[in-house]
Design a protein around this motif. Sequence first.
Motif, PDB file in Angstrom:
ATOM      1  N   LEU A 115      -1.247   3.603 -12.889  1.00  0.00           N
ATOM      2  CA  LEU A 115      -2.608   4.104 -12.741  1.00  0.00           C
ATOM      3  C   LEU A 115      -3.064   3.986 -11.286  1.00  0.00           C
ATOM      4  O   LEU A 115      -3.633   4.926 -10.717  1.00  0.00           O
ATOM      5  CB  LEU A 115      -3.533   3.264 -13.622  1.00  0.00           C
ATOM      6  CG  LEU A 115      -4.591   3.980 -14.439  1.00  0.00           C
ATOM      7  CD1 LEU A 115      -3.972   4.978 -15.359  1.00  0.00           C
ATOM      8  CD2 LEU A 115      -5.402   2.957 -15.227  1.00  0.00           C
ATOM      9  N   ALA A 116      -2.785   2.827 -10.692  1.00  0.00           N
ATOM     10  CA  ALA A 116      -3.177   2.636  -9.300  1.00  0.00           C
ATOM     11  C   ALA A 116      -2.301   3.474  -8.375  1.00  0.00           C
ATOM     12  O   ALA A 116      -2.772   4.072  -7.403  1.00  0.00           O
ATOM     13  CB  ALA A 116      -3.064   1.159  -8.929  1.00  0.00           C
ATOM     14  N   PHE A 117      -1.020   3.540  -8.719  1.00  0.00           N
ATOM     15  CA  PHE A 117      -0.054   4.206  -7.833  1.00  0.00           C
ATOM     16  C   PHE A 117      -0.331   5.707  -7.705  1.00  0.00           C
ATOM     17  O   PHE A 117      -0.427   6.230  -6.602  1.00  0.00           O
ATOM     18  CB  PHE A 117       1.362   3.961  -8.360  1.00  0.00           C
ATOM     19  CG  PHE A 117       2.440   4.528  -7.490  1.00  0.00           C
ATOM     20  CD1 PHE A 117       2.901   3.811  -6.390  1.00  0.00           C
ATOM     21  CD2 PHE A 117       3.000   5.769  -7.750  1.00  0.00           C
ATOM     22  CE1 PHE A 117       3.887   4.329  -5.573  1.00  0.00           C
ATOM     23  CE2 PHE A 117       3.988   6.291  -6.937  1.00  0.00           C
ATOM     24  CZ  PHE A 117       4.435   5.569  -5.848  1.00  0.00           C
ATOM     25  N   VAL A 118      -0.463   6.391  -8.845  1.00  0.00           N
ATOM     26  CA  VAL A 118      -0.565   7.860  -8.754  1.00  0.00           C
ATOM     27  C   VAL A 118      -1.932   8.308  -8.251  1.00  0.00           C
ATOM     28  O   VAL A 118      -2.095   9.467  -7.869  1.00  0.00           O
ATOM     29  CB  VAL A 118      -0.263   8.559 -10.101  1.00  0.00           C
ATOM     30  CG1 VAL A 118       1.162   8.299 -10.523  1.00  0.00           C
ATOM     31  CG2 VAL A 118      -1.241   8.136 -11.168  1.00  0.00           C
ATOM     32  N   SER A 119      -2.910   7.415  -8.226  1.00  0.00           N
ATOM     33  CA  SER A 119      -4.200   7.844  -7.693  1.00  0.00           C
ATOM     34  C   SER A 119      -4.140   7.956  -6.162  1.00  0.00           C
ATOM     35  O   SER A 119      -4.990   8.607  -5.553  1.00  0.00           O
ATOM     36  CB  SER A 119      -5.315   6.890  -8.129  1.00  0.00           C
ATOM     37  OG  SER A 119      -5.045   5.596  -7.685  1.00  0.00           O
ATOM     38  N   ILE A 120      -3.106   7.361  -5.549  1.00  0.00           N
ATOM     39  CA  ILE A 120      -2.972   7.483  -4.085  1.00  0.00           C
ATOM     40  C   ILE A 120      -2.628   8.918  -3.675  1.00  0.00           C
ATOM     41  O   ILE A 120      -3.355   9.507  -2.870  1.00  0.00           O
ATOM     42  CB  ILE A 120      -1.935   6.479  -3.546  1.00  0.00           C
ATOM     43  CG1 ILE A 120      -2.443   5.063  -3.782  1.00  0.00           C
ATOM     44  CG2 ILE A 120      -1.708   6.703  -2.056  1.00  0.00           C
ATOM     45  CD1 ILE A 120      -1.452   4.002  -3.425  1.00  0.00           C
ATOM     46  N   PRO A 121      -1.535   9.523  -4.226  1.00  0.00           N
ATOM     47  CA  PRO A 121      -1.287  10.926  -3.864  1.00  0.00           C
ATOM     48  C   PRO A 121      -2.468  11.824  -4.214  1.00  0.00           C
ATOM     49  O   PRO A 121      -2.748  12.786  -3.488  1.00  0.00           O
ATOM     50  CB  PRO A 121      -0.044  11.301  -4.668  1.00  0.00           C
ATOM     51  CG  PRO A 121       0.171  10.220  -5.644  1.00  0.00           C
ATOM     52  CD  PRO A 121      -0.469   8.993  -5.077  1.00  0.00           C
ATOM     53  N   LEU A 122      -3.154  11.498  -5.297  1.00  0.00           N
ATOM     54  CA  LEU A 122      -4.313  12.298  -5.699  1.00  0.00           C
ATOM     55  C   LEU A 122      -5.371  12.300  -4.599  1.00  0.00           C
ATOM     56  O   LEU A 122      -5.741  13.356  -4.066  1.00  0.00           O
ATOM     57  CB  LEU A 122      -4.899  11.725  -6.996  1.00  0.00           C
ATOM     58  CG  LEU A 122      -6.222  12.307  -7.473  1.00  0.00           C
ATOM     59  CD1 LEU A 122      -6.021  13.723  -7.986  1.00  0.00           C
ATOM     60  CD2 LEU A 122      -6.843  11.445  -8.561  1.00  0.00           C
ATOM     61  N   ILE A 123      -5.835  11.118  -4.229  1.00  0.00           N
ATOM     62  CA  ILE A 123      -6.933  11.011  -3.259  1.00  0.00           C
ATOM     63  C   ILE A 123      -6.463  11.426  -1.866  1.00  0.00           C
ATOM     64  O   ILE A 123      -7.155  12.174  -1.161  1.00  0.00           O
ATOM     65  CB  ILE A 123      -7.479   9.557  -3.227  1.00  0.00           C
ATOM     66  CG1 ILE A 123      -8.066   9.183  -4.591  1.00  0.00           C
ATOM     67  CG2 ILE A 123      -8.497   9.386  -2.127  1.00  0.00           C
ATOM     68  CD1 ILE A 123      -9.340   9.894  -4.947  1.00  0.00           C
ATOM     69  N   GLU A 124      -5.264  10.970  -1.484  1.00  0.00           N
ATOM     70  CA  GLU A 124      -4.786  11.292  -0.144  1.00  0.00           C
ATOM     71  C   GLU A 124      -4.605  12.796   0.035  1.00  0.00           C
ATOM     72  O   GLU A 124      -5.009  13.367   1.050  1.00  0.00           O
ATOM     73  CB  GLU A 124      -3.457  10.566   0.131  1.00  0.00           C
ATOM     74  CG  GLU A 124      -3.606   9.079   0.420  1.00  0.00           C
ATOM     75  CD  GLU A 124      -4.255   8.803   1.774  1.00  0.00           C
ATOM     76  OE1 GLU A 124      -5.311   9.399   2.072  1.00  0.00           O
ATOM     77  OE2 GLU A 124      -3.712   7.970   2.537  1.00  0.00           O
ATOM     78  N   THR A 125      -4.016  13.459  -0.950  1.00  0.00           N
ATOM     79  CA  THR A 125      -3.819  14.905  -0.843  1.00  0.00           C
ATOM     80  C   THR A 125      -5.161  15.613  -0.739  1.00  0.00           C
ATOM     81  O   THR A 125      -5.332  16.533   0.067  1.00  0.00           O
ATOM     82  CB  THR A 125      -3.059  15.447  -2.066  1.00  0.00           C
ATOM     83  OG1 THR A 125      -1.933  14.631  -2.295  1.00  0.00           O
ATOM     84  CG2 THR A 125      -2.609  16.873  -1.841  1.00  0.00           C
ATOM     85  N   MET A 126      -6.119  15.164  -1.552  1.00  0.00           N
ATOM     86  CA  MET A 126      -7.433  15.800  -1.495  1.00  0.00           C
ATOM     87  C   MET A 126      -8.068  15.582  -0.131  1.00  0.00           C
ATOM     88  O   MET A 126      -8.637  16.495   0.460  1.00  0.00           O
ATOM     89  CB  MET A 126      -8.341  15.255  -2.592  1.00  0.00           C
ATOM     90  CG  MET A 126      -7.919  15.724  -3.972  1.00  0.00           C
ATOM     91  SD  MET A 126      -9.178  15.482  -5.237  1.00  0.00           S
ATOM     92  CE  MET A 126      -9.801  13.887  -4.885  1.00  0.00           C
ATOM     93  N   GLY A 136      -4.122  18.059  -5.228  1.00  0.00           N
ATOM     94  CA  GLY A 136      -4.113  16.610  -5.447  1.00  0.00           C
ATOM     95  C   GLY A 136      -3.726  16.273  -6.877  1.00  0.00           C
ATOM     96  O   GLY A 136      -2.889  15.404  -7.116  1.00  0.00           O
ATOM     97  N   ILE A 137      -4.318  16.998  -7.801  1.00  0.00           N
ATOM     98  CA  ILE A 137      -4.028  16.734  -9.211  1.00  0.00           C
ATOM     99  C   ILE A 137      -2.557  17.009  -9.513  1.00  0.00           C
ATOM    100  O   ILE A 137      -1.883  16.217 -10.177  1.00  0.00           O
ATOM    101  CB  ILE A 137      -4.949  17.590 -10.110  1.00  0.00           C
ATOM    102  CG1 ILE A 137      -6.386  17.061 -10.001  1.00  0.00           C
ATOM    103  CG2 ILE A 137      -4.471  17.557 -11.554  1.00  0.00           C
ATOM    104  CD1 ILE A 137      -7.399  17.831 -10.801  1.00  0.00           C
ATOM    105  N   ILE A 138      -2.054  18.124  -8.975  1.00  0.00           N
ATOM    106  CA  ILE A 138      -0.658  18.466  -9.234  1.00  0.00           C
ATOM    107  C   ILE A 138       0.263  17.378  -8.686  1.00  0.00           C
ATOM    108  O   ILE A 138       1.169  16.892  -9.383  1.00  0.00           O
ATOM    109  CB  ILE A 138      -0.316  19.833  -8.602  1.00  0.00           C
ATOM    110  CG1 ILE A 138      -0.987  20.947  -9.404  1.00  0.00           C
ATOM    111  CG2 ILE A 138       1.197  20.048  -8.573  1.00  0.00           C
ATOM    112  CD1 ILE A 138      -0.900  22.299  -8.764  1.00  0.00           C
TER     113      ILE A 138
END
Lengths: 311, 505, 317
Positions: free
Chosen positions: C73-84, C93-95
């Motif tokens: 949960l913590a890990f995948v939120s990084i690519p999400l937020i960083e990409t956005m 980001g979601i993808i």
Amino acid sequence: MKFLQSNESILFFILALLCIFLSFYNPQFYSIQNIHSILRSSSTVMIVAFGMTILLTSGEVDLSVGALMSFVTVIVMDVINISGSIALGLIAVFGFCLLIGLINGLVRTVLNVNSLIATLAMMLILQGSVYVYSMAAIYNTHLIPLFSFIGQGFFLNIPMPVVIMLIILPFFVVLLNFTRYGRYFSAIGSNPDAAKLSGINNNRYKVIGFVITSLLVGVSGVILASLMDTGQQGSAKGFELIVIAAVLLGGTSFMGGRGTIIGTILGILILKIIDNGIILMRIPQEFQLIVPGVILILAVYFDGIRRKNSD
Amino acid sequence: MALGEKIVININFKELKIESVSKSFPGVQALDNVSMKIASGKVHALMGENGAGKSTLIKILAGAYSKDSGDISFDENKLNIRNPNDSLNYGIKVVYQEISLISEFSVAENIFLDNFPTNNLGIINWNKLYKDTEELFNRIGFDLNPKSKISDLSISQQQMVEIAKAVFKNASLVIMDEPTSSLTPNEIDKLFTVIKNLKQNNIAILYVTHKIDEIFQIADEVTVLRDGQHISNKLISESSEETIIKDMVGRTVNATFERPVDISSAKTVMKVKQISSKNKINNVSFDLHEGEILGFFGLMGAGRTELAKAIFGYDKITEGYVEINNNNYKSFNTSTMVNNGVGYITEDRKGEGIVKDMNLRENMSLPSLKIFEDLFIINKKREKNAADDYIKKFSVKTPSSERLITLLSGGNQQKVLVSRWLIRELKIIILDEPTRGVDIGAKTEVLSLINDLAKEGLSVLLMTSEMNDLLSLSDRILVMADGKISKEFYRGNVNQEEIFKASVS
Amino acid sequence: MNNILRYLRKGELALFVIFLIVFVVFSFSSEYFFTLRNIMNVSGQMSIILIAAIGFSVLLIAGEVDISIGSLLAFVSIPLIETMNITGSVPLGIILCLVFGILIGLINGFFSVYLGVSSLIVTLGMLFILRGAVYLYTGQRAIPDELMSDFFFYIGNGKFMGTIPYAAIIGLVILLVFIFVMRNTSYGRKLYAVGGNQEVARLAGYNIKLLKLSAFVICSFLSSISAIILASRIGSANHVAGDLFEFQVVAAVVLGGVSLAGGIGSLTGAAIGVLILSVISNGLGLLNIDTQWQLVVNGVIIIIAVGFDELKRNRSL
């Protein structure tokens, strides 16, 4: 010499390589202070790992040790603060640990709940109830020198935690290698039916295993409280995983039946020296979480291969 | 034929021919030139004692074993069975004793497990699933709701589902292995109706059983095997219960041991009084005398092993008590019995006997570690000496007592397990199938060892399905059926046929 | 109503009754509890656990387990937020977040299924590795969402027609889809069969390894969706997000009757398990009872639920 089995010599070799490498990289590695710090932090893990070795040998596991240890730091600090008596603090700690060990063991044997789930639940219960007991960290207000001595003192220039560990160690080496109880634990883990049909009361020894482990957590918890000079709710979070990873790395089998205290000690030293190396080499400290994770998976993977080959 | 290619065969056949099939295992000739013909649309009964070769034959047909020599063919077409898949493709289906269904699934789901009717999206067409199942049931005369959950069904109904699963696609030969062992008389009737319907669908049925009365109700033909050899093949109308039993039992007992004449005047060492357990045992009582060999005979599922385990404290007894050394035990565990000088040797050496992470010495001393202790510490030297003594005594083939037990052969492992108990002071030993999987030569050795031990005063409970062992050793024989003792025989007053009759009653 | 009752089979009905009792008790104890606002609030909060619990149940049904979902949960939120933050694109980001989730599922599955390491150990190791990686990347500081997209904000905080949280709708849709898949597709039934009796499944010709691998991926994938909703609610990729999350999910799912032994249980049951625990924690919160009691309650519930399950099974033997 049968004492060092082949697996243990491999671990010993890895350990030696690590030491040589680190001392070349940074001569500070061999400073008395650094060695003291490695040994001191290893001792608390080792003491609990002795119990975990017994449990894993008999085919069980205890995930609640970290939560229990945090709880112990809180209890010991609080009780001594209030009563001003170390003896009372210790009585409270070991009484509590005895109770938790018994509950773990009975839930496992009487309710027949898989020990992984039973002790996971115990972990949640302890983690919650420690906050119910006290929301805030409990600081040392009693200032009894003897208490600080337990974790921070030296005896003949050896850190006290190491001394305590060394006092406990021979007992477990003898227990696992030279007494019938050691044989019982591995028979129960290797083939519970054969053990039962040899007249061994499996459930009794499983409960004993859980109780011993909890009591050892009590010892380590007191040392930790003395070292930190506080009783803190999350002080030993994730501790269970480090202990289990080290025991498995040492050659004790996750499937039960095979356990070695010497291997456990070597496993812990390797993990702790890697930890130390990460600091000395100025690698980000977060790798201290990642490395045991990787090592755990690999150790169990190789254990599986070893088992397949021996079948 | 290329690998993976499906074997296409014509399921229409007159008979399945088994010609001169042989199979041997190290030390045992399991099947010796066996020939038989199973006609389509007929029920062919296969009979024989334990070890006669029935299960070896089934496993060869099912593709689990490969035969050493001989031919299997549908009429003139030879079959090439290399693995279980080949066998299934030829339409040979085995319904084993153990139920192997997904208990959380419905009847229909289990039958169509390997091929759910679905649309292109993989969504199951439930209507079709249930309708197809219903149709199949009508064809073979089942009376079962396709929507019922397996775990809600009785054993016999589950067995019917197994049969339906076996026959719903291209079945040529259905092998039923002891299909009635856990059924009530009423359920057996239902099963027979189903079998008759299968016959009408031109399916050949090989019906393997111990129960003689059944074959007169359902079979058309009967073949008897004994010691891996084909003994007789008769139409059911031409045979009788007597002739079949004679064919099965056949040989005369070859090694009768000298036994002391009157054992019953010796003192009683164990009294078992009306014990019952959740595991089959129902109101069993007997006395055991010093130096007596008390044999227990029973067919598969009669409750011999369960009785042994109840007496030894492995399974809890729900009623009655065991009296030993002047103590009455109602609730006891294995350590109670071991402390009272009772030992147990299991029939399941690998599963319940050896501890595979331990060496020979550690396996041998496991129940007796207390006697090697010097103040909490095991004296390894004494322990090793004791192990070496027994290695010599039983000529166990091993370079040393420190060898891992798994590296020993089965026979040598068995010797270690016997030594495990002899190493300590023992009054009573419970032996469950002590000669199972032991070759003929070693068998006599084991039997004479048991005889010698009893002469030295050890009391023996001998659980066995080997008539030969039983007759040559036992001072007394208790026959078990359905968890109860059905009859008692004394040495010198025994009749094989009568024992057999008592065991099928 | 009759249909609903039939749908909730016996075991689930009992759970539903427990839920009603809890509900009624809290309604009487706290005047805020039984208000539309609070109920909608709970439904939004619980969707994070619910969605992950669905994936977790699918994996348990297939006979495996994944305790790394909290760290994930913590890990995948990084690519999400960083990409956005970097690209300014929410969909991207979601993808990326979901792709990372799938990858982790594949790794867990590969080690467990193809290399034969117990899935408990693999995911225990993964729990360390992912959390360590998160600390490493974030330097133990939360990475705030700098894009401030309304769309992203609404995922976790918005309400349909101003009343029903979008998160609850997402959770409900996923629940209904997976209930359908597990009940009515051959894929779902095969997962049950594999977890229930692997030998029978093998004989039926199933590709057991592939089926199990897919269940690992579903578990990680759905946990990643939970991660997106969580990140939207807290407006950042937080390094301590998902701490103890795996244990909350285990408690809910086991309570809902999904067996750790595999092959037994339903998503309806799991959802009711989530519902009960969420309502208890909400109710305890409204009554100003220490939130830490939730952990204790969860622990006790696990022991009772699993112990009861064992007793039931032993009796039926």
